[in-house]
Design a protein around this motif. Structure first.
Motif, PDB file in Angstrom:
ATOM      1  N   GLU A 177       0.841  -1.187   0.000  1.00  0.00           N
ATOM      2  CA  GLU A 177       0.000   0.000   0.000  1.00  0.00           C
ATOM      3  C   GLU A 177       0.880   1.243   0.000  1.00  0.00           C
ATOM      4  O   GLU A 177       2.048   1.190   0.377  1.00  0.00           O
ATOM      5  CB  GLU A 177      -0.942   0.043   1.201  1.00  0.00           C
ATOM      6  N   MET A 225      -5.013   9.896  -5.335  1.00  0.00           N
ATOM      7  CA  MET A 225      -5.395   8.522  -5.708  1.00  0.00           C
ATOM      8  C   MET A 225      -4.538   8.021  -6.875  1.00  0.00           C
ATOM      9  O   MET A 225      -4.124   6.857  -6.896  1.00  0.00           O
ATOM     10  CB  MET A 225      -6.873   8.474  -6.092  1.00  0.00           C
ATOM     11  N   SER A 229      -1.671   5.085  -6.490  1.00  0.00           N
ATOM     12  CA  SER A 229      -1.858   3.855  -7.279  1.00  0.00           C
ATOM     13  C   SER A 229      -0.592   3.540  -8.067  1.00  0.00           C
ATOM     14  O   SER A 229      -0.140   2.385  -8.104  1.00  0.00           O
ATOM     15  CB  SER A 229      -3.049   4.009  -8.228  1.00  0.00           C
ATOM     16  N   PRO A 248     -12.475   1.732  -6.266  1.00  0.00           N
ATOM     17  CA  PRO A 248     -12.038   3.019  -5.694  1.00  0.00           C
ATOM     18  C   PRO A 248     -13.007   3.550  -4.647  1.00  0.00           C
ATOM     19  O   PRO A 248     -14.168   3.130  -4.586  1.00  0.00           O
ATOM     20  CB  PRO A 248     -12.051   3.937  -6.921  1.00  0.00           C
ATOM     21  N   LEU A 305      -7.143  -3.247  -6.917  1.00  0.00           N
ATOM     22  CA  LEU A 305      -6.531  -1.965  -6.538  1.00  0.00           C
ATOM     23  C   LEU A 305      -7.620  -1.084  -5.923  1.00  0.00           C
ATOM     24  O   LEU A 305      -8.709  -0.968  -6.488  1.00  0.00           O
ATOM     25  CB  LEU A 305      -5.957  -1.301  -7.798  1.00  0.00           C
ATOM     26  N   THR A 306      -7.317  -0.453  -4.762  1.00  0.00           N
ATOM     27  CA  THR A 306      -8.360   0.331  -4.066  1.00  0.00           C
ATOM     28  C   THR A 306      -7.883   1.757  -3.749  1.00  0.00           C
ATOM     29  O   THR A 306      -7.590   2.076  -2.595  1.00  0.00           O
ATOM     30  CB  THR A 306      -8.771  -0.371  -2.751  1.00  0.00           C
ATOM     31  N   PRO A 307      -7.815   2.642  -4.756  1.00  0.00           N
ATOM     32  CA  PRO A 307      -7.411   4.027  -4.465  1.00  0.00           C
ATOM     33  C   PRO A 307      -8.503   4.790  -3.711  1.00  0.00           C
ATOM     34  O   PRO A 307      -9.689   4.620  -3.994  1.00  0.00           O
ATOM     35  CB  PRO A 307      -7.207   4.629  -5.861  1.00  0.00           C
ATOM     36  N   SER A 317      -3.565   3.952  -1.622  1.00  0.00           N
ATOM     37  CA  SER A 317      -3.961   2.944  -2.604  1.00  0.00           C
ATOM     38  C   SER A 317      -3.382   1.610  -2.156  1.00  0.00           C
ATOM     39  O   SER A 317      -2.195   1.533  -1.810  1.00  0.00           O
ATOM     40  CB  SER A 317      -3.474   3.323  -4.008  1.00  0.00           C
TER      41      SER A 317
END
Ligand code: UT7
Length: 373
Positions: A177, A225, A229, A248, A305-307, A317
């Protein structure tokens, strides 16, 4: 090396729906403005405190993982809308679940609280401090929303989801992260009236005043973000083409589209929920993750992927490797009590509770104390 696999997941959405048309009954706004500027069509309003949403979502996540509450070593409660400041919320959840062996901590980084909590629990599992953890993202914003302010009240909603993490030997869960914060812009999103600066003023829900610079937040959100990322992908040795699904933070569809464009991720790889829930702050990413699982968008070993960004202005991210299982081991009957009122009726009640006409900034420089103290 020990990793922290996500083995359980569960959401708890309050049933009462507040539509754009409902908002237009008391605000100078309309469905067209809200949908074209934000993508939001409706959001939920909770009839129960946040802790109750967290309890139901957590029970579902534990059933999904096949874990008993007594097996938990850690609860991390990610939120900026705690029902009370003291005692902390995680202890309330520990008590409600009967998770008597679990350490219990709150994390508040606003909308990124779930993801920062995920980092915290993952790190504790990786370093051997704990083996089984529960991570919650929950927000009940409706009671302290400044409903008369159309700049903010059309954007947010209530909701909750939780995940269970368990120590494992395969490379699953959070692979890496990037966490950060544009603290120079922290004044762009401030809710006056919610902290102890304001204590011993009027003890009531709200008299909140939202300071909100939407355009500046928008720019910083896209920047934070996107950069986070790119950083996490490089750090973990992947490129965007390796990512199966982007989940996201969902504050505004236009922000999501900008971030996807900068990352060169096609929108069909981006999971979107903003139209049905609005911005649920800390609950947004975990609820989207649960919805994506329920819709079959997360497949075994998916790279996710989690921005995200939030007040502070925090950003992050995470790169997550899903495991083999995408269906729950068990389910539970635990549910919310029925909701007797419409979302609009609840909002009108919150508006009626506001006590100070004219709303000056309460107690900021000169804290007020009860005369009898
Ligand atoms: O998770 C952190 C939370 N923060 C955010 O998500 C904020 C990110 N920012 C945004 O999503 C966008 O900046 C907003 C949705 C908040 C605003 O969109 P915008 O395209 O930046 O609109 P704007 O602020 O430039 O406002 C355009 C106009 C203004 O009128 P004038 O001054 O041009 O006459 C606003 O007064 O739209 C007006 N307006 C509205 N009109 C109808 C603002 N809110 C509304 C509304 N309905 N709800």
């Amino acid at each position: 090396m020990t990793h922290a696999a996500i083995t359980g997941w569960g959401k708890c959405m309050p049933p009462a729906v507040l539509s754009n048309a409902d908002l237009a009954t008391f605000l100078d706004t309309d469905d067209e403005w809200i949908t074209t500027r934000t993508g939001i069509r409706e959001r939920r309003v909770s009839h129960v405190p946040a802790l109750e949403l967290a309890y139901v979502a957590s029970a579902r996540a534990l059933a999904c993982a096949g874990l008993a509450a007594g097996e938990l070593d850690l609860i991390v409660y990610g939120s900026c809308s705690n029902d009370e400041q003291i005692p902390n919320s995680a202890s309330g959840l520990q008590f409600r679940l009967g998770a008597t062996a679990a350490a219990a901590m709150d994390v508040n980084t606003a909308c990124t609280s779930f993801l920062y909590s995920l980092s915290t629990a993952t790190a504790m599992i990786r370093t051997g401090v704990v083996r089984n953890a529960l991570v919650v993202g929950v927000e009940v914003i409706a009671p302290f929303m400044d409903w008369a302010n159309r700049n903010v009240s059309v954007l947010f909603g209530d909701g909750c989801a939780a995940v269970a993490l368990q120590a494992c030997d395969s490379a699953e869960g959070v692979l890496g992260e990037k966490l950060g914060c544009f603290a120079d812009a922290r004044q762009t999103l401030r809710v006056r009236g919610t902290g102890l600066t304001y204590a011993n003023g009027t003890v009531t829900y709200g008299d909140t005043l939202w300071d909100f610079d939407g355009q500046e937040i928008f720019k910083r959100a896209v920047l934070g973000m996107s950069q986070a990322s790119a950083d996490v992908l490089a750090k973990c040795g992947y490129v965007i083409a390796d990512v199966d699904l982007v989940v996201p933070h969902q504050a505004n569809l236009r922000i999501i589209e900008f971030v996807a464009k900068r990352a060169r991720a096609p929108m069909d790889k981006v999971y979107v929920t903003v139209h049905r829930y609005g911005n649920m702050s800390a609950a947004t990413v975990p609820v989207a993750l649960v919805d994506a699982l329920e819709e079959g968008r997360v497949t075994p070993h998916s790279l996710i992927l989690t921005p995200a960004f939030g007040g502070g202005l925090t950003y992050c991210s995470h790169l997550i490797r899903w495991g083999e299982r995408t269906t729950p081991l068990r389910t539970t009957d635990i549910d919310l009590p029925p909701c007797e009122r419409t979302a609009l009726e609840m909002v009108r009640e919150f508006m009626a509770r506001k006590v100070t006409p004219g709303r000056s900034t309460p107690g900021l420089l000169a804290p007020r104390f009860p005369e009898s103290a």
